[in-house]
Design a protein around this motif. Structure first.
Motif, PDB file in Angstrom:
ATOM      1  N   MET A  58       0.853  -1.197   0.000  1.00  0.00           N
ATOM      2  CA  MET A  58       0.000   0.000   0.000  1.00  0.00           C
ATOM      3  C   MET A  58       0.882   1.237   0.000  1.00  0.00           C
ATOM      4  O   MET A  58       1.835   1.321   0.763  1.00  0.00           O
ATOM      5  N   GLN A  59       0.574   2.211  -0.842  1.00  0.00           N
ATOM      6  CA  GLN A  59       1.373   3.411  -0.954  1.00  0.00           C
ATOM      7  C   GLN A  59       1.043   4.367   0.179  1.00  0.00           C
ATOM      8  O   GLN A  59      -0.093   4.500   0.605  1.00  0.00           O
ATOM      9  N   THR A  60       2.102   5.056   0.716  1.00  0.00           N
ATOM     10  CA  THR A  60       1.878   6.009   1.799  1.00  0.00           C
ATOM     11  C   THR A  60       1.121   7.236   1.295  1.00  0.00           C
ATOM     12  O   THR A  60       0.267   7.763   1.985  1.00  0.00           O
ATOM     13  N   LYS A  61       1.450   7.701   0.112  1.00  0.00           N
ATOM     14  CA  LYS A  61       0.723   8.812  -0.497  1.00  0.00           C
ATOM     15  C   LYS A  61       0.039   8.280  -1.746  1.00  0.00           C
ATOM     16  O   LYS A  61       0.685   7.849  -2.686  1.00  0.00           O
ATOM     17  N   LYS A  62      -1.283   8.292  -1.715  1.00  0.00           N
ATOM     18  CA  LYS A  62      -2.017   7.682  -2.815  1.00  0.00           C
ATOM     19  C   LYS A  62      -1.870   8.504  -4.100  1.00  0.00           C
ATOM     20  O   LYS A  62      -1.964   9.725  -4.080  1.00  0.00           O
ATOM     21  N   THR A  63      -1.659   7.799  -5.177  1.00  0.00           N
ATOM     22  CA  THR A  63      -1.681   8.435  -6.491  1.00  0.00           C
ATOM     23  C   THR A  63      -3.131   8.750  -6.848  1.00  0.00           C
ATOM     24  O   THR A  63      -4.004   7.879  -6.783  1.00  0.00           O
ATOM     25  N   ARG A  64      -3.386   9.997  -7.242  1.00  0.00           N
ATOM     26  CA  ARG A  64      -4.761  10.429  -7.541  1.00  0.00           C
ATOM     27  C   ARG A  64      -4.968  10.408  -9.059  1.00  0.00           C
ATOM     28  O   ARG A  64      -4.243  11.038  -9.817  1.00  0.00           O
ATOM     29  N   ILE A  65      -5.999   9.684  -9.482  1.00  0.00           N
ATOM     30  CA  ILE A  65      -6.304   9.487 -10.898  1.00  0.00           C
ATOM     31  C   ILE A  65      -7.655  10.119 -11.219  1.00  0.00           C
ATOM     32  O   ILE A  65      -8.614   9.963 -10.464  1.00  0.00           O
ATOM     33  N   LEU A  66      -7.702  10.824 -12.338  1.00  0.00           N
ATOM     34  CA  LEU A  66      -8.988  11.295 -12.870  1.00  0.00           C
ATOM     35  C   LEU A  66      -9.255  10.529 -14.162  1.00  0.00           C
ATOM     36  O   LEU A  66      -8.444  10.558 -15.090  1.00  0.00           O
ATOM     37  N   TRP A  67     -10.420   9.832 -14.211  1.00  0.00           N
ATOM     38  CA  TRP A  67     -10.783   9.073 -15.410  1.00  0.00           C
ATOM     39  C   TRP A  67     -12.039   9.711 -16.008  1.00  0.00           C
ATOM     40  O   TRP A  67     -13.070   9.819 -15.357  1.00  0.00           O
ATOM     41  N   VAL A  68     -11.903  10.148 -17.256  1.00  0.00           N
ATOM     42  CA  VAL A  68     -12.980  10.882 -17.929  1.00  0.00           C
ATOM     43  C   VAL A  68     -13.494  10.032 -19.089  1.00  0.00           C
ATOM     44  O   VAL A  68     -12.757   9.767 -20.048  1.00  0.00           O
ATOM     45  N   ASP A  69     -14.781   9.612 -18.998  1.00  0.00           N
ATOM     46  CA  ASP A  69     -15.377   8.773 -20.046  1.00  0.00           C
ATOM     47  C   ASP A  69     -16.898   8.888 -19.921  1.00  0.00           C
ATOM     48  O   ASP A  69     -17.442   8.815 -18.817  1.00  0.00           O
ATOM     49  N   ASP A  70     -17.575   9.062 -21.050  1.00  0.00           N
ATOM     50  CA  ASP A  70     -19.028   9.198 -20.983  1.00  0.00           C
ATOM     51  C   ASP A  70     -19.708   7.867 -20.648  1.00  0.00           C
ATOM     52  O   ASP A  70     -20.901   7.830 -20.353  1.00  0.00           O
ATOM     53  N   GLU A  71     -18.966   6.771 -20.700  1.00  0.00           N
ATOM     54  CA  GLU A  71     -19.502   5.462 -20.312  1.00  0.00           C
ATOM     55  C   GLU A  71     -18.748   4.942 -19.100  1.00  0.00           C
ATOM     56  O   GLU A  71     -18.362   3.769 -19.026  1.00  0.00           O
ATOM     57  N   ILE A  72     -18.558   5.806 -18.122  1.00  0.00           N
ATOM     58  CA  ILE A  72     -17.718   5.475 -16.971  1.00  0.00           C
ATOM     59  C   ILE A  72     -18.276   4.300 -16.163  1.00  0.00           C
ATOM     60  O   ILE A  72     -17.517   3.539 -15.548  1.00  0.00           O
ATOM     61  N   ASP A  73     -19.612   4.125 -16.183  1.00  0.00           N
ATOM     62  CA  ASP A  73     -20.200   3.014 -15.422  1.00  0.00           C
ATOM     63  C   ASP A  73     -19.694   1.665 -15.919  1.00  0.00           C
ATOM     64  O   ASP A  73     -19.585   0.709 -15.136  1.00  0.00           O
ATOM     65  N   LEU A  74     -19.406   1.582 -17.210  1.00  0.00           N
ATOM     66  CA  LEU A  74     -18.921   0.320 -17.786  1.00  0.00           C
ATOM     67  C   LEU A  74     -17.480   0.014 -17.337  1.00  0.00           C
ATOM     68  O   LEU A  74     -16.999  -1.117 -17.517  1.00  0.00           O
ATOM     69  N   LEU A  75     -16.817   1.020 -16.795  1.00  0.00           N
ATOM     70  CA  LEU A  75     -15.415   0.858 -16.405  1.00  0.00           C
ATOM     71  C   LEU A  75     -15.247   0.586 -14.909  1.00  0.00           C
ATOM     72  O   LEU A  75     -14.130   0.639 -14.387  1.00  0.00           O
ATOM     73  N   LYS A  76     -16.354   0.317 -14.216  1.00  0.00           N
ATOM     74  CA  LYS A  76     -16.312   0.093 -12.775  1.00  0.00           C
ATOM     75  C   LYS A  76     -15.332  -1.008 -12.379  1.00  0.00           C
ATOM     76  O   LYS A  76     -14.569  -0.843 -11.405  1.00  0.00           O
ATOM     77  N   PRO A  77     -15.247  -2.134 -13.097  1.00  0.00           N
ATOM     78  CA  PRO A  77     -14.265  -3.165 -12.725  1.00  0.00           C
ATOM     79  C   PRO A  77     -12.819  -2.658 -12.773  1.00  0.00           C
ATOM     80  O   PRO A  77     -11.999  -3.025 -11.924  1.00  0.00           O
ATOM     81  N   HIS A  78     -12.534  -1.808 -13.770  1.00  0.00           N
ATOM     82  CA  HIS A  78     -11.182  -1.246 -13.884  1.00  0.00           C
ATOM     83  C   HIS A  78     -10.879  -0.347 -12.674  1.00  0.00           C
ATOM     84  O   HIS A  78      -9.781  -0.384 -12.114  1.00  0.00           O
ATOM     85  N   ILE A  79     -11.876   0.440 -12.286  1.00  0.00           N
ATOM     86  CA  ILE A  79     -11.684   1.374 -11.178  1.00  0.00           C
ATOM     87  C   ILE A  79     -11.472   0.617  -9.870  1.00  0.00           C
ATOM     88  O   ILE A  79     -10.598   0.956  -9.062  1.00  0.00           O
ATOM     89  N   ILE A  80     -12.266  -0.448  -9.653  1.00  0.00           N
ATOM     90  CA  ILE A  80     -12.103  -1.269  -8.446  1.00  0.00           C
ATOM     91  C   ILE A  80     -10.713  -1.902  -8.419  1.00  0.00           C
ATOM     92  O   ILE A  80     -10.054  -1.957  -7.379  1.00  0.00           O
ATOM     93  N   PHE A  81     -10.262  -2.367  -9.578  1.00  0.00           N
ATOM     94  CA  PHE A  81      -8.924  -2.957  -9.693  1.00  0.00           C
ATOM     95  C   PHE A  81      -7.854  -1.958  -9.237  1.00  0.00           C
ATOM     96  O   PHE A  81      -6.944  -2.301  -8.472  1.00  0.00           O
TER      97      PHE A  81
END
Length: 520
Positions: A1-24
């Motif tokens: 586990m990282q001490t300082k989390k890397t912050r990611i912004l994911w921009v997609d009009d079908e973001i709900d379909l990418l939920k498995p990727h985000i959980i990963f």
């Protein structure tokens, strides 16, 4: 586990379909925020900080490319990874032209996303970890190689490896390893100094022994043979250029030339302009220059600027002695912007068989670093010194010259007269008033010093060095030492400590580049 989390912004009009990727990614310790359109993404970047952005190319409202342009206006540094269904080359070109960090084709899998994050966000940490591990594995082997170096080829291999690791570690954040490498370089220098002290005078006694290419041999052994092959040759001599500085500059040259030979040769002692460069151009040792061409030798070792007024004359004499009839172009440049004048004289260069241009700018950086606080800050360590050299070259105007030399099929030789070393340890020496001022070597009568601290040559004739008085002798500083007089010793010791000097014995000063490049 990282001490300082890397912050990611994911921009997609079908973001709900990418939920498995985000959980990963979240399970991997990353923090992921999402947006379904470009406008929302822009607002988020204005309000918050992110380490990386994944951006869909095809969205309603702002397209991915339009969003990318606006994001770069807000934050030019943040890496943006474009994700698209399209494999059209025009879209790829436009995205790359907009300075995106990566480009992925849908459908993407979680491992692709993870790899892109590591490449664009975690790279520094990964490079540090891998470089440190690799150097640790090589440390003992390199140490044994230093102890077992008894020949010229041994030392060339050791020095190239030390420079390689120095430059590799300079790209990492592990300062502890920098210190370890510096200790290993000091160990190597001490061993190299013993090697030089044992062999140097023998090298000068006869050319028929196994000796390195020395300053007076350079043109005869490295440049004349290329002329004999029928090539036009351009010699770019950059004063004070160390091998690590050449390695830093080599990618610039690599855009126009391929490296045919990456060699080292040995500067004579003293590793100073008056001696080493005059020796190179004349093809003679300094004592022989004074004897054969007294009109071209200035005995005043303290007269800066007047020591090398006859370099072109000496080179022409060397060509004549060797029966060379090539047409010569010679130019010496001391300004910070050399390229313009040289390209203006391009027609003369193109009509010549051998062209030689001497650039003094790296030497100017070295002296400026001693005298100017601003340059001391800009070149505070070895990596910064290399970076300043690269910056100068990129803005010098010499790039246009490289293009012309390539287009006109010149063979290019990049070389120098001596290197330089960062000094740290003051050594006391006493001399008469007319003793020279160089911090790494002294020549004069009645020099008073601790013999253990120096390499002494009491009979200059043995080293084929000129003297003004029959009782004169030479002494040379070793490793990171520099000479200081007892008067105001502490002041001068502090003033010159951690400056770059030359004239003495070290790998950095004596083992210097002579690189043969061929046009692409």
């Amino acid at each position: 586990m990282q001490t300082k989390k890397t912050r990611i912004l994911w921009v997609d009009d079908e973001i709900d379909l990418l939920k498995p990727h985000i959980i990963f990614l979240e399970n991997r310790g990353y923090e992921v925020l999402t947006a379904t359109n470009g406008a929302d993404a822009i607002d988020l970047v204005k309000e918050q900080s992110f380490d990386i952005i994944f951006l869909d190319e095809n969205m309603p409202g702002y397209s991915g490319l339009e969003t990318l342009s606006r994001l770069k206006e807000i934050n030019q540094i943040i890496p943006v990874v474009m994700i698209t269904k399209s494999e059209e080359e025009a879209i790829m070109d436009e995205a790359i032209g907009s300075k995106m960090a990566d480009y992925l084709i849908k459908p993407v899998n979680p491992k692709q996303i993870l790899l892109s994050i590591k490449k664009n966000v975690d790279k520094k940490e990964l490079v540090t970890r891998q470089t440190t591990s690799a150097y640790q594995m090589q440390f003992s082997k390199l140490g044994m190689q230093i102890n077992d170096s008894f020949t010229i080829n041994d030392w060339e291999e050791v020095y190239k490896k030390l420079v390689f690791w120095e430059m590799e570690l300079s790209n990492s954040d592990d300062k502890a390893m920098d210190e370890v490498l510096q200790m290993q370089k000091n160990e190597a220098n001490l061993s190299f100094i013993r090697f030089v002290k044992k062999n140097y005078l023998n090298w000068l006694a006869s050319e028929n022994i196994d000796r390195p290419v020395l300053s007076p041999d350079l043109f005869r052994k490295k440049i004349f043979p290329i002329l004999d092959e029928g090539h036009k040759v351009f010699v770019l001599l950059i004063d004070n250029l160390r091998y690590d500085q050449w390695r830093a500059l080599s990618p610039i040259f690599g855009e126009y030339f391929t490296i045919a030979k990456d060699d080292l040769f040995f500067s004579i002692l003293p590793t100073a302009t008056m001696y080493a460069r005059n020796s190179m151009f004349s093809g003679l040792m300094p004592a022989d220059i004074k004897k054969i061409y007294p009109q071209f030798w200035d005995d005043d070792d303290n007269e800066e600027g007047g020591k090398n007024n006859f370099e072109e004359d000496l080179l022409r004499k060397q060509l004549l002695r060797n029966g060379r009839k090539e047409k010569l172009y010679f130019e010496k440049i001391t300004s910070a912007k050399p390229g313009r004048k040289t390209t203006e004289n391009l027609s003369q260069i193109l009509q010549s068989d051998l062209s030689v241009v001497v650039l003094n700018f790296v030497d100017m950086i070295s002296h400026a670093r001693t005298e100017m606080d601003m340059i001391k800050e800009l070149a505070g360590n070895e990596a910064a010194y290399r970076s300043l050299t690269i910056s100068w070259f990129q803005h010098s105007g010499l790039i246009d010259l490289l293009k012309e030399l390539r287009d006109n099929k010149f063979e290019l030789i990049v070389t120098t007269d001596h290197g330089t070393i960062k000094v740290s340890n003051p050594v006391k020496v006493i001399g008469e008033r007319n003793t020279n001022s160089n911090l790494r070597y002294k020549v004069g009568r009645n020099l008073n010093y601790n013999p253990k601290d120096v390499f002494e040559i009491k009979k200059p004739g043995d080293a084929r060095l000129p003297v003004q008085n029959i009782s004169s002798s030479y002494i040379f500083a070793m490793n990171q030492d520099f000479f200081a007089y007892p008067n105001n010793f502490n002041y001068y010791a502090n003033y010159y400590r951690n400056t770059f000097q030359h004239g003495g014995i070290s790998l950095e000063e004596m083992m210097i580049p002579v690189i043969r490049l061929q046009p692409r």
